[in-house]
Design a protein around this motif. Structure first.
Motif, PDB file in Angstrom:
ATOM      1  N   UNK A  94       0.815  -1.213   0.000  1.00 23.31           N
ATOM      2  CA  UNK A  94       0.000   0.000   0.000  1.00 23.31           C
ATOM      3  C   UNK A  94       0.845   1.257   0.000  1.00 23.31           C
ATOM      4  N   UNK A  95       0.210   2.370  -0.276  1.00 25.89           N
ATOM      5  CA  UNK A  95       0.904   3.661  -0.235  1.00 25.89           C
ATOM      6  C   UNK A  95       1.121   4.078   1.215  1.00 25.89           C
ATOM      7  N   UNK A  96       2.216   4.766   1.451  1.00 23.46           N
ATOM      8  CA  UNK A  96       2.585   5.144   2.809  1.00 23.46           C
ATOM      9  C   UNK A  96       2.029   6.522   3.158  1.00 23.46           C
ATOM     10  N   UNK A  97       1.394   6.589   4.321  1.00 22.94           N
ATOM     11  CA  UNK A  97       0.863   7.851   4.847  1.00 22.94           C
ATOM     12  C   UNK A  97       1.529   8.085   6.196  1.00 22.94           C
ATOM     13  N   UNK A  98       2.314   9.128   6.303  1.00 18.50           N
ATOM     14  CA  UNK A  98       3.085   9.370   7.522  1.00 18.50           C
ATOM     15  C   UNK A  98       2.353  10.299   8.486  1.00 18.50           C
ATOM     16  N   UNK A  99       2.755  10.252   9.759  1.00 23.21           N
ATOM     17  CA  UNK A  99       2.112  11.089  10.771  1.00 23.21           C
ATOM     18  C   UNK A  99       2.401  12.565  10.530  1.00 23.21           C
ATOM     19  N   UNK A 100       3.540  12.842   9.890  1.00 20.44           N
ATOM     20  CA  UNK A 100       3.898  14.199   9.504  1.00 20.44           C
ATOM     21  C   UNK A 100       4.527  14.164   8.113  1.00 20.44           C
ATOM     22  N   UNK A 101       4.592  15.299   7.466  1.00 19.04           N
ATOM     23  CA  UNK A 101       5.090  15.409   6.089  1.00 19.04           C
ATOM     24  C   UNK A 101       6.491  14.835   5.965  1.00 19.04           C
ATOM     25  N   UNK A 102       6.699  14.012   4.919  1.00 21.39           N
ATOM     26  CA  UNK A 102       8.011  13.411   4.671  1.00 21.39           C
ATOM     27  C   UNK A 102       8.251  13.377   3.167  1.00 21.39           C
ATOM     28  N   UNK A 103       9.199  14.178   2.696  1.00 22.49           N
ATOM     29  CA  UNK A 103       9.449  14.309   1.262  1.00 22.49           C
ATOM     30  C   UNK A 103       9.981  13.014   0.650  1.00 22.49           C
ATOM     31  N   UNK A 104      10.795  12.266   1.404  1.00 21.39           N
ATOM     32  CA  UNK A 104      11.329  11.010   0.863  1.00 21.39           C
ATOM     33  C   UNK A 104      10.209   9.999   0.636  1.00 21.39           C
ATOM     34  N   UNK A 105       9.262   9.961   1.543  1.00 21.16           N
ATOM     35  CA  UNK A 105       8.131   9.034   1.389  1.00 21.16           C
ATOM     36  C   UNK A 105       7.289   9.409   0.167  1.00 21.16           C
ATOM     37  N   UNK A 219      -7.816  -3.682   9.981  1.00 16.50           N
ATOM     38  CA  UNK A 219      -6.521  -4.360  10.138  1.00 16.50           C
ATOM     39  C   UNK A 219      -5.430  -3.522   9.479  1.00 16.50           C
ATOM     40  N   UNK A 220      -5.109  -2.367  10.054  1.00 18.00           N
ATOM     41  CA  UNK A 220      -4.127  -1.480   9.432  1.00 18.00           C
ATOM     42  C   UNK A 220      -2.708  -2.043   9.484  1.00 18.00           C
ATOM     43  N   UNK A 221      -1.879  -1.591   8.544  1.00 22.01           N
ATOM     44  CA  UNK A 221      -0.456  -1.941   8.521  1.00 22.01           C
ATOM     45  C   UNK A 221       0.322  -0.683   8.892  1.00 22.01           C
ATOM     46  N   UNK A 222       1.123  -0.770   9.952  1.00 21.19           N
ATOM     47  CA  UNK A 222       1.895   0.390  10.403  1.00 21.19           C
ATOM     48  C   UNK A 222       3.365   0.027  10.556  1.00 21.19           C
ATOM     49  N   UNK A 223       4.200   1.044  10.407  1.00 24.21           N
ATOM     50  CA  UNK A 223       5.622   0.763  10.516  1.00 24.21           C
ATOM     51  C   UNK A 223       6.473   2.018  10.616  1.00 24.21           C
ATOM     52  N   UNK A 224       7.775   1.792  10.527  1.00 24.49           N
ATOM     53  CA  UNK A 224       8.752   2.869  10.605  1.00 24.49           C
ATOM     54  C   UNK A 224       9.590   2.850   9.331  1.00 24.49           C
ATOM     55  N   UNK A 225       9.780   4.022   8.752  1.00 28.42           N
ATOM     56  CA  UNK A 225      10.721   4.169   7.648  1.00 28.42           C
ATOM     57  C   UNK A 225      12.077   4.511   8.261  1.00 28.42           C
ATOM     58  N   UNK A 226      13.069   3.650   8.016  1.00 29.34           N
ATOM     59  CA  UNK A 226      14.398   3.840   8.597  1.00 29.34           C
ATOM     60  C   UNK A 226      15.255   4.600   7.587  1.00 29.34           C
ATOM     61  N   UNK A 227      15.458   5.885   7.847  1.00 32.47           N
ATOM     62  CA  UNK A 227      16.127   6.762   6.878  1.00 32.47           C
ATOM     63  C   UNK A 227      17.551   6.330   6.555  1.00 32.47           C
ATOM     64  N   UNK A 228      18.257   5.825   7.565  1.00 30.07           N
ATOM     65  CA  UNK A 228      19.680   5.520   7.403  1.00 30.07           C
ATOM     66  C   UNK A 228      19.944   4.581   6.239  1.00 30.07           C
ATOM     67  N   UNK A 229      19.144   3.523   6.121  1.00 29.50           N
ATOM     68  CA  UNK A 229      19.363   2.572   5.020  1.00 29.50           C
ATOM     69  C   UNK A 229      18.130   2.374   4.146  1.00 29.50           C
ATOM     70  N   UNK A 230      17.127   3.249   4.323  1.00 28.96           N
ATOM     71  CA  UNK A 230      15.939   3.273   3.473  1.00 28.96           C
ATOM     72  C   UNK A 230      15.165   1.951   3.503  1.00 28.96           C
ATOM     73  N   UNK A 231      15.064   1.369   4.685  1.00 31.12           N
ATOM     74  CA  UNK A 231      14.306   0.136   4.861  1.00 31.12           C
ATOM     75  C   UNK A 231      13.033   0.410   5.650  1.00 31.12           C
ATOM     76  N   UNK A 232      12.203  -0.621   5.778  1.00 35.62           N
ATOM     77  CA  UNK A 232      10.905  -0.478   6.427  1.00 35.62           C
ATOM     78  C   UNK A 232      10.742  -1.536   7.508  1.00 35.62           C
ATOM     79  N   UNK A 233      10.338  -1.076   8.688  1.00 42.64           N
ATOM     80  CA  UNK A 233      10.052  -1.990   9.788  1.00 42.64           C
ATOM     81  C   UNK A 233       8.555  -1.960  10.063  1.00 42.64           C
TER      82      UNK A 233
END
Length: 360
Positions: A94-105, A219-233
């Protein structure tokens, strides 16, 4: 659910409202949904207190599927690394929707959108999908050379795959091939211009969209975008993996008795136990030694119980650690209040009586 404080939740229909099969199913589904969301909200609040920026905390615009056990996603943990297989999975949750604005996302959403469009074209004309190695190559290029180079990389790779396939045909239809190549380029131009601007506009309202998505999906999917290596948790991977069977915080159905009155018996732990105990104390019968011993310390408002449960390490409704430095995030608090409202509806004392029996 081993090594956790587990209590038995007993829900009994009142004499004037014997529950139908639909109401039984709805009640159990709502309890499961509310339980999972409270668990997620505690994790989010802990992450924010631990210094994770809200711009890197995301929800997707899709629910996870109960028909998929996500075994191949999370066998090696909840971080989806930058491999061809993993990046393909990331692009499709799915498309990522962040809690605050994130240009990389925004750029990642845009690239993944173009990837899915190419897949649609290839599937329609050639009954195949773009190779994961090509997506990974363009994804890495996104952070090295920018979005235009990433799009060029993906388009170039896709066209190469198309030409390789047509070369294997005994009588290739070059006219059809060229038309497909043109469509790939056309979608690239559209993606870099119109689609990119649309994603930017949506991200400008990310706070509202995050809340709408969280409240909308069961059943939402939530996670963290890890900026250092551009991975997703994925922070609620335990709910997705094997349909949540191994999740320590899951709510378990122990028994259903459809005799009049209907009786549902469930096992509850963690954050959910804190909230359901509060409602039992406030509106229903109390049969829990821990609650009875701390009646004077009970929360006196919805905001207070939300704060206590989400800040306490064990999810208790009584404020346990007066020396904690944790705070309750305002966005998290608003989402928790909406979730608590849903719990209040299915435990309304006009329809059911609830009872907590502790330490089962």
């Amino acid at each position: 659910m081993c090594n956790r404080n587990i209590s038995e939740l007993r829900i009994r229909s009142v004499e004037t409202n014997n529950m139908s099969n639909w109401q039984i199913t709805h009640t159990i589904d709502t309890l499961t949904m509310v339980n999972n969301k409270f668990d997620i909200l505690k994790k989010i609040n802990d992450l924010i207190n631990d210094g994770v920026e809200k711009k890197n905390i995301f929800i997707t615009d899709k629910s996870f599927l109960i028909t998929t056990n996500y075994k191949t996603y999370f066998e090696k943990g909840n971080v989806l690394e930058n491999t061809p297989s993993a990046i393909t999975k990331v692009a499709n949750i799915g498309r990522f929707i962040t809690m605050e604005y994130n240009d990389e996302i925004i750029k990642i959403n845009c690239l993944f959108s173009y990837y899915k469009k190419i897949n649609s074209l290839l599937n329609k004309d050639l009954n195949c999908r773009l190779r994961g190695t090509y997506l990974l190559k363009s994804y890495n290029e996104l952070f090295k050379g920018g979005i235009e180079k990433a799009f060029d990389c993906l388009a170039r790779s896709a066209k190469q795959q198309v030409m390789d396939i047509y070369e294997r045909f005994l009588s290739p239809d070059n006219k059809k091939m060229n038309k497909l190549l043109e469509k790939i380029d056309s979608e690239k131009t559209k993606g870099l211009n119109k689609n990119y601007l649309n994603f930017q506009k949506l991200a400008d309202d990310s706070i509202k969209r995050f809340a709408l998505s969280f409240n909308r999906f069961d059943r939402p999917i939530l996670g963290i975008y890890i900026e250092k290596n551009h991975t997703f948790e994925i922070i609620n991977s335990d709910q997705m993996y094997k349909n949540g069977e191994e999740s320590e915080s899951r709510i378990q159905l122990k028994n259903i008795s459809k005799n009049s009155p209907v009786l549902l018996v469930l096992l509850v732990t963690g954050v959910m136990l804190g909230f359901i105990s509060y409602l039992a104390y406030r509106d229903h019968k109390v049969n829990n030694a821990d609650i009875e011993d701390n009646m004077l310390d009970m929360p006196q408002s919805t905001h207070e119980v939300i704060r206590n449960v989400l800040i306490n390490e064990t999810g208790e409704m009584v404020y346990a650690d007066q020396y904690t430095t944790k705070e309750l995030d305002a966005q998290v608090a608003n989402l928790a209040e909406k979730n608590l409202n849903k719990l209040e509806v299915v435990t309304n004392r006009k329809k059911v009586n609830i009872e907590i029996r502790n330490n089962i």
